[in-house]
Motif scaffolding. Structure first.
Motif, mmCIF file in Angstrom:
data_model
loop_
_atom_site.group_PDB
_atom_site.id
_atom_site.type_symbol
_atom_site.label_atom_id
_atom_site.label_comp_id
_atom_site.label_asym_id
_atom_site.label_seq_id
_atom_site.Cartn_x
_atom_site.Cartn_y
_atom_site.Cartn_z
ATOM 1 N N GLN A 140 1.942 15.241 39.239
ATOM 2 C CA GLN A 140 1.923 14.572 40.533
ATOM 3 C C GLN A 140 2.279 15.585 41.623
ATOM 4 O O GLN A 140 3.093 16.481 41.408
ATOM 5 N N ILE A 141 1.669 15.417 42.783
ATOM 6 C CA ILE A 141 1.913 16.334 43.890
ATOM 7 C C ILE A 141 1.980 15.528 45.182
ATOM 8 O O ILE A 141 1.245 14.553 45.364
ATOM 9 N N LEU A 148 -0.531 13.527 47.426
ATOM 10 C CA LEU A 148 -1.589 14.460 47.774
ATOM 11 C C LEU A 148 -2.557 14.542 46.600
ATOM 12 O O LEU A 148 -2.146 14.806 45.468
ATOM 13 N N HIS A 149 -3.832 14.304 46.866
ATOM 14 C CA HIS A 149 -4.816 14.334 45.786
ATOM 15 C C HIS A 149 -5.490 15.697 45.721
ATOM 16 O O HIS A 149 -6.086 16.164 46.699
ATOM 17 N N LEU A 150 -5.368 16.334 44.566
ATOM 18 C CA LEU A 150 -6.078 17.571 44.296
ATOM 19 C C LEU A 150 -7.041 17.330 43.136
ATOM 20 O O LEU A 150 -6.736 16.579 42.220
ATOM 21 N N THR A 151 -8.184 17.974 43.182
ATOM 22 C CA THR A 151 -9.058 17.924 42.014
ATOM 23 C C THR A 151 -8.411 18.716 40.890
ATOM 24 O O THR A 151 -7.468 19.500 41.114
ATOM 25 N N LYS A 152 -8.910 18.532 39.673
ATOM 26 C CA LYS A 152 -8.362 19.266 38.533
ATOM 27 C C LYS A 152 -8.440 20.776 38.772
ATOM 28 O O LYS A 152 -7.472 21.508 38.501
ATOM 29 N N ASP A 156 -5.285 23.321 39.040
ATOM 30 C CA ASP A 156 -5.143 24.437 38.096
ATOM 31 C C ASP A 156 -5.008 25.762 38.834
ATOM 32 O O ASP A 156 -4.213 26.623 38.434
ATOM 33 N N ILE A 157 -5.768 25.942 39.906
ATOM 34 C CA ILE A 157 -5.652 27.168 40.693
ATOM 35 C C ILE A 157 -4.270 27.275 41.320
ATOM 36 O O ILE A 157 -3.636 28.338 41.292
ATOM 37 N N LEU A 158 -3.785 26.167 41.880
ATOM 38 C CA LEU A 158 -2.477 26.184 42.532
ATOM 39 C C LEU A 158 -1.368 26.522 41.539
ATOM 40 O O LEU A 158 -0.507 27.366 41.824
ATOM 41 N N LEU A 159 -1.381 25.889 40.360
ATOM 42 C CA LEU A 159 -0.347 26.185 39.371
ATOM 43 C C LEU A 159 -0.431 27.627 38.894
ATOM 44 O O LEU A 159 0.591 28.280 38.666
ATOM 45 N N ALA A 195 -10.576 27.437 49.578
ATOM 46 C CA ALA A 195 -10.746 26.920 50.946
ATOM 47 C C ALA A 195 -10.379 25.442 51.025
ATOM 48 O O ALA A 195 -9.665 25.011 51.945
ATOM 49 N N THR A 196 -10.846 24.631 50.064
ATOM 50 C CA THR A 196 -10.511 23.198 50.082
ATOM 51 C C THR A 196 -9.038 22.976 49.744
ATOM 52 O O THR A 196 -8.402 22.062 50.283
ATOM 53 N N LEU A 197 -8.485 23.818 48.871
ATOM 54 C CA LEU A 197 -7.067 23.714 48.538
ATOM 55 C C LEU A 197 -6.203 23.991 49.766
ATOM 56 O O LEU A 197 -5.225 23.278 50.030
#
Length: 224
Positions: A140-141, A148-152, A156-159, A195-197
């Motif tokens: 969860q974020i 905040l909704h992130l795609t998978k 994964d990129i953020l982590l 960019a979307t992140l």
């Protein structure tokens, strides 16, 4: 206190040895001979430790490791006959807490287990930077208290960037860890998702505070 351990190992002799060893240390132990079954068990139960072999018949252990790290921070010790440096680096980069090469002694494995458990007990389960709070266990974020909704892929990129905060990750390193080996050489994939992140986590995406671009190379996560 009795701890819960999961062994993911398809060699029955090694599996039996590990189970006996852990039970002697007051662990409740479950075992799986396949990566898919191991992931299913992990998704439905809580464990304190995972021992993971890389040479599984159905899924490569590196894939198992990448998948389980999407929702759990459980300590994972990789046990493998693969002794190459690159295999060790890949497993540790994917989130393994330790890597031990077969053959090994019972005493060495138990020492590494104790170290992994101590390290895990001292870690914070949530991650935070700026207004963003991440619970990697619950996946969860939130930002400023709002979900905040992130795609998978964005998640994964953020982590991945967070795990390597302060270090530059090349486009190919990110592609390999998030998309897989076959996608190397496609930096546009990374640029689009970063960019979307940024649109979601940065207060001012045009001048990002957290995900910095290293021109022509990749990205660096800066927590301050």
């Amino acid at each position: 206190m009795t701890l819960q351990a999961l062994i993911i190992e398809d060699d029955l002799a090694v599996q039996s040895f590990l189970q006996t060893l852990l039970q002697s240390q007051n662990f409740n132990v479950q075992s799986s001979g396949s990566g898919q079954t191991g992931l299913q068990i992990l998704s439905s139960q809580t464990f304190d430790l995972v021992l993971l072999d890389l040479g599984l018949a159905d899924l490569d252990g590196q894939q198992v490791l990448q998948q389980l790290r999407q929702w759990t921070a459980v300590p994972v010790i990789v046990i493998s006959a693969r002794g190459k440096e690159q295999d060790k680096i890949q497993a540790l980069d994917a989130g393994a807490n330790d890597y031990i090469t077969k053959p090994f002694s019972a005493g060495e494995l138990l020492a590494r287990i104790r170290a992994a458990l101590r390290q895990h007990q001292g870690t914070v389960q949530t991650l935070q930077f700026g207004k963003v709070l991440i619970d990697p266990v619950q996946r969860q974020i939130s930002k400023a208290g709002a979900p905040l909704h992130l795609t998978k892929t964005e998640y994964d990129i953020l982590l991945l960037l967070l795990r390597h905060a302060g270090n530059v990750l090349t486009h190919n390193q990110i592609l390999r860890q998030v998309w897989g080996e076959m996608y190397q050489g496609r930096p546009e994939y990374v640029r689009v998702h970063v960019a979307t992140l940024r649109q979601k986590i940065e207060d001012n995406p045009a001048t990002p505070q957290f995900i910095k671009t290293e021109a022509g190379v990749g990205y660096r996560f800066c927590s301050t």
